[in-house]
Motif scaffolding. Structure first.
Motif, PDB file in Angstrom:
ATOM      1  N   ARG A 118     -51.150  50.609  23.903  1.00 24.58           N
ATOM      2  CA  ARG A 118     -50.690  51.113  22.612  1.00 24.58           C
ATOM      3  C   ARG A 118     -51.864  51.236  21.625  1.00 24.58           C
ATOM      4  O   ARG A 118     -52.001  52.233  20.922  1.00 24.58           O
ATOM      5  N   ARG A 119     -52.707  50.214  21.583  1.00 19.42           N
ATOM      6  CA  ARG A 119     -53.839  50.206  20.654  1.00 19.42           C
ATOM      7  C   ARG A 119     -54.807  51.352  20.947  1.00 19.42           C
ATOM      8  O   ARG A 119     -55.181  52.130  20.060  1.00 19.42           O
ATOM      9  N   VAL A 120     -55.242  51.452  22.195  1.00 18.89           N
ATOM     10  CA  VAL A 120     -56.259  52.460  22.537  1.00 18.89           C
ATOM     11  C   VAL A 120     -55.682  53.865  22.446  1.00 18.89           C
ATOM     12  O   VAL A 120     -56.306  54.774  21.884  1.00 18.89           O
ATOM     13  N   TRP A 121     -54.500  54.089  23.002  1.00 20.84           N
ATOM     14  CA  TRP A 121     -53.910  55.422  22.971  1.00 20.84           C
ATOM     15  C   TRP A 121     -53.609  55.877  21.549  1.00 20.84           C
ATOM     16  O   TRP A 121     -53.736  57.057  21.233  1.00 20.84           O
ATOM     17  N   SER A 122     -53.216  54.959  20.692  1.00 23.99           N
ATOM     18  CA  SER A 122     -52.908  55.328  19.308  1.00 23.99           C
ATOM     19  C   SER A 122     -54.170  55.751  18.563  1.00 23.99           C
ATOM     20  O   SER A 122     -54.129  56.652  17.715  1.00 23.99           O
ATOM     21  N   GLU A 123     -55.296  55.101  18.862  1.00 24.59           N
ATOM     22  CA  GLU A 123     -56.532  55.374  18.124  1.00 24.59           C
ATOM     23  C   GLU A 123     -57.400  56.446  18.770  1.00 24.59           C
ATOM     24  O   GLU A 123     -58.329  56.954  18.134  1.00 24.59           O
ATOM     25  N   SER A 124     -57.104  56.813  20.008  1.00 21.69           N
ATOM     26  CA  SER A 124     -57.950  57.778  20.721  1.00 21.69           C
ATOM     27  C   SER A 124     -57.827  59.172  20.121  1.00 21.69           C
ATOM     28  O   SER A 124     -56.772  59.570  19.625  1.00 21.69           O
ATOM     29  N   ASP A 125     -58.923  59.940  20.190  1.00 24.75           N
ATOM     30  CA  ASP A 125     -58.909  61.334  19.723  1.00 24.75           C
ATOM     31  C   ASP A 125     -58.860  62.319  20.888  1.00 24.75           C
ATOM     32  O   ASP A 125     -58.919  63.532  20.691  1.00 24.75           O
ATOM     33  N   SER A 126     -58.738  61.819  22.126  1.00 29.06           N
ATOM     34  CA  SER A 126     -58.691  62.707  23.289  1.00 29.06           C
ATOM     35  C   SER A 126     -57.297  63.294  23.471  1.00 29.06           C
ATOM     36  O   SER A 126     -56.301  62.589  23.256  1.00 29.06           O
ATOM     37  N   PRO A 127     -57.184  64.553  23.872  1.00 27.76           N
ATOM     38  CA  PRO A 127     -55.863  65.171  24.044  1.00 27.76           C
ATOM     39  C   PRO A 127     -55.113  64.709  25.290  1.00 27.76           C
ATOM     40  O   PRO A 127     -53.913  64.885  25.391  1.00 27.76           O
ATOM     41  N   VAL A 128     -55.816  64.120  26.264  1.00 30.28           N
ATOM     42  CA  VAL A 128     -55.175  63.579  27.462  1.00 30.28           C
ATOM     43  C   VAL A 128     -55.582  62.117  27.604  1.00 30.28           C
ATOM     44  O   VAL A 128     -56.770  61.788  27.585  1.00 30.28           O
ATOM     45  N   LEU A 129     -54.585  61.249  27.748  1.00 27.28           N
ATOM     46  CA  LEU A 129     -54.808  59.810  27.842  1.00 27.28           C
ATOM     47  C   LEU A 129     -54.333  59.326  29.202  1.00 27.28           C
ATOM     48  O   LEU A 129     -53.287  59.769  29.681  1.00 27.28           O
ATOM     49  N   ALA A 130     -55.064  58.422  29.803  1.00 29.64           N
ATOM     50  CA  ALA A 130     -54.682  57.888  31.114  1.00 29.64           C
ATOM     51  C   ALA A 130     -55.007  56.409  31.156  1.00 29.64           C
ATOM     52  O   ALA A 130     -55.685  55.880  30.271  1.00 29.64           O
ATOM     53  N   TYR A 131     -54.483  55.738  32.176  1.00 30.82           N
ATOM     54  CA  TYR A 131     -54.912  54.363  32.420  1.00 30.82           C
ATOM     55  C   TYR A 131     -54.823  54.086  33.908  1.00 30.82           C
ATOM     56  O   TYR A 131     -54.065  54.714  34.645  1.00 30.82           O
ATOM     57  N   MET A 132     -55.601  53.127  34.344  1.00 29.42           N
ATOM     58  CA  MET A 132     -55.538  52.676  35.731  1.00 29.42           C
ATOM     59  C   MET A 132     -55.943  51.214  35.785  1.00 29.42           C
ATOM     60  O   MET A 132     -56.631  50.704  34.893  1.00 29.42           O
ATOM     61  N   ASP A 133     -55.472  50.524  36.833  1.00 27.83           N
ATOM     62  CA  ASP A 133     -55.792  49.114  37.005  1.00 27.83           C
ATOM     63  C   ASP A 133     -57.256  48.950  37.386  1.00 27.83           C
ATOM     64  O   ASP A 133     -57.849  49.805  38.053  1.00 27.83           O
ATOM     65  N   VAL A 134     -57.832  47.823  36.995  1.00 29.05           N
ATOM     66  CA  VAL A 134     -59.248  47.600  37.209  1.00 29.05           C
ATOM     67  C   VAL A 134     -59.589  47.465  38.690  1.00 29.05           C
ATOM     68  O   VAL A 134     -60.734  47.710  39.102  1.00 29.05           O
ATOM     69  N   ASP A 135     -58.605  47.087  39.531  1.00 32.36           N
ATOM     70  CA  ASP A 135     -58.910  46.942  40.957  1.00 32.36           C
ATOM     71  C   ASP A 135     -59.033  48.285  41.673  1.00 32.36           C
ATOM     72  O   ASP A 135     -59.418  48.341  42.837  1.00 32.36           O
ATOM     73  N   LEU A 136     -58.690  49.385  40.974  1.00 31.87           N
ATOM     74  CA  LEU A 136     -58.766  50.734  41.546  1.00 31.87           C
ATOM     75  C   LEU A 136     -58.046  50.806  42.893  1.00 31.87           C
ATOM     76  O   LEU A 136     -58.558  51.374  43.865  1.00 31.87           O
ATOM     77  N   SER A 137     -56.849  50.222  42.937  1.00 23.78           N
ATOM     78  CA  SER A 137     -56.056  50.273  44.165  1.00 23.78           C
ATOM     79  C   SER A 137     -55.685  51.705  44.528  1.00 23.78           C
ATOM     80  O   SER A 137     -55.514  52.036  45.699  1.00 23.78           O
ATOM     81  N   THR A 138     -55.545  52.567  43.527  1.00 22.33           N
ATOM     82  CA  THR A 138     -55.185  53.969  43.757  1.00 22.33           C
ATOM     83  C   THR A 138     -56.427  54.782  44.059  1.00 22.33           C
ATOM     84  O   THR A 138     -57.449  54.658  43.367  1.00 22.33           O
ATOM     85  N   ASP A 139     -56.357  55.625  45.077  1.00 16.41           N
ATOM     86  CA  ASP A 139     -57.467  56.508  45.429  1.00 16.41           C
ATOM     87  C   ASP A 139     -57.750  57.435  44.245  1.00 16.41           C
ATOM     88  O   ASP A 139     -56.860  58.139  43.755  1.00 16.41           O
ATOM     89  N   LEU A 140     -58.992  57.460  43.791  1.00 13.03           N
ATOM     90  CA  LEU A 140     -59.365  58.253  42.616  1.00 13.03           C
ATOM     91  C   LEU A 140     -59.248  59.752  42.850  1.00 13.03           C
ATOM     92  O   LEU A 140     -59.276  60.533  41.892  1.00 13.03           O
ATOM     93  N   ALA A 141     -59.086  60.181  44.096  1.00  7.48           N
ATOM     94  CA  ALA A 141     -58.914  61.609  44.375  1.00  7.48           C
ATOM     95  C   ALA A 141     -57.635  62.150  43.732  1.00  7.48           C
ATOM     96  O   ALA A 141     -57.497  63.358  43.542  1.00  7.48           O
TER      97      ALA A 141
END
Length: 423
Positions: A118-141
């Motif tokens: 909530r904090r980062v997305w509310s203050e961000s100026d980027s038109p597309v917001l994303a997040y991912m877990d630090v362990d990068l369990s999901t393939d970045l492709a």
């Protein structure tokens, strides 16, 4: 504290009023405009929420940064959101921000993944917001397919899913069972039409986030689910991307505490749907056909009672299983919870008070019990005839059989046991 530099499925519905009862919020009709990738502002802001991740943070951020640099044809920012870490996580994140111009750090004095997003997305100026877990369990492709429909204006929210066709997942049976049960609960209690609420791989348009974030109450793990339910209720398009996902064996998530918190969140949203505080005030897009209001309210209340009954049934079955065997444990657990289920639905789902007709209602409710017993006992018999299953598989089969029995029980209660009340 802020440091560093910057460099298919769809759902429909309405927006909810969160802090003030029956308050309404309207999301403008029509498709969003495509995002201009030539803007000097980083087009994508990827948030990585962390708490005491000193061992993995450096390698994960460098790997993510390298992938984005090599494969993303747009400008980007990586924001490390430190959730009150007590180890060297913040110092490492600050060092990464000094080393890599596209990395920034936000420090929060309190824990909570939802609070960080909530904090980062509310203050961000980027038109597309994303997040991912630090362990990068999901393939970045899967990242580019995740954000592409948001950039084009085709969709409003995008999620990675481990439960859709095409996903390839490596994880233990315990987590697989819990994940599937949780998403089945969401479908039953909240009429969710997205397949995977808790995959740590999501994106949202900034203009949509600005409208939805003030309405999300949860600050922890349930944040994702609540955001998706509100997006669906708002009539927004939720795009799903099947992902390759490998479970992190070193995950420190407290599964029991998280499950309890999630069920409390489900109950809160279900109560909001039943009471009418989730009100339709405008559509992001054309709405999908809905249920009649009374049926919707009854279905939500019935689902909430059903969740509690299923948890009680599984606990009682597990406790009795070792002493009296599977079939006997199933009979006793189902009988006890069926009686309690009929009583709870009599009062809370269908609004019947007093003792008049109670005996008849419970006798009729036993018919639903017999159907449930036939389904669960039959499933157990077939399963044991085929193999000697692990206890987790046995519980999974019972949950699925109970879900079928629950639908039949609702139809019987509504159209037979409490037919006069509905009329």
């Amino acid at each position: 504290m802020l440091t560093g530099g910057a460099q298919g499925r769809h759902n429909d519905g309405t927006v909810r009023a969160s802090t003030v009862d029956h308050m309404t919020t309207t999301i403008a009709k029509g498709s969003p405009a495509p995002i201009d990738p030539r803007s000097r502002t980083p087009l994508l802001d990827v948030v990585v929420p962390v708490y005491n991740e000193e061992a993995d943070l450096g390698a994960c951020v460098r790997r993510l940064h390298a992938h984005l640099t090599e494969n993303l044809p747009y400008s980007f920012r990586i924001t490390v959101a430190d959730n009150a870490s007590t180890d060297a996580t913040l110092a490492i994140a600050t060092g990464l921000a000094a080393e890599l111009p596209e990395v920034t750090v936000v420090h929060l004095p309190e824990k909570g993944r939802g609070r960080a997003l909530r904090r980062v997305w509310s203050e961000s100026d980027s038109p597309v917001l994303a997040y991912m877990d630090v362990d990068l369990s999901t393939d970045l492709a899967a990242l580019l397919p995740l954000i592409a429909p948001l950039i084009s204006g085709h969709s409003d929210v995008a999620i990675g899913t481990r439960l859709a066709r095409g996903a390839r997942v490596v994880r233990g049976p315990k987590r697989e069972f819990i994940s599937r049960c949780y998403n089945l609960i969401l479908r039953g209690a909240l009429a969710a039409r997205f397949s995977d609420a808790q995959c740590g791989f999501k994106a949202i348009r900034k203009d949509v986030a600005d409208r939805l974030l003030p309405l999300v109450e949860d600050t922890g793990w349930f944040f994702d689910t609540e955001l998706l339910v509100l997006a669906q209720q708002a009539g927004l398009r939720i795009h799903e991307v099947p992902v390759d996902w490998v479970d992190d064996p070193d995950s420190r998530v407290d599964i029991v505490a998280t499950a309890i918190a999630d069920l409390k969140g489900v109950a809160r949203l279900a109560k909001g749907l039943a009471s009418g505080s989730l009100k339709i005030s405008g559509m992001g897009r054309d709405p999908l056909p809905g249920f009649p209001p009374k049926l919707a309210s009854q279905a939500v209340r019935f689902a909430a009672v059903g969740i509690a009954s299923t948890v009680a049934y599984l606990a009682l079955y597990t406790w009795l299983r070792g002493g009296i065997g599977a079939q006997a444990a199933n009979l006793v657990a189902l009988l006890v919870t069926a009686i309690a289920n009929t009583a709870a639905n009599r009062r809370f789902t269908f609004g019947v008070r007093g003792r008049e007709g109670a005996t008849r209602h419970h006798l009729q409710g036993l018919v639903a019990f017999v159907l449930g017993l036939a389904l669960t006992s039959g499933s157990l018999a077939v399963l044991h005839a085929m193999t000697a299953p692990p206890r987790l598989v046995e519980l999974g089969v019972l949950v699925l059989a109970n879900l079928i029995a629950t639908v039949l029980r609702f139809l019987l209660l509504r159209h037979w046991v409490f037919r006069a009340r509905n009329a």
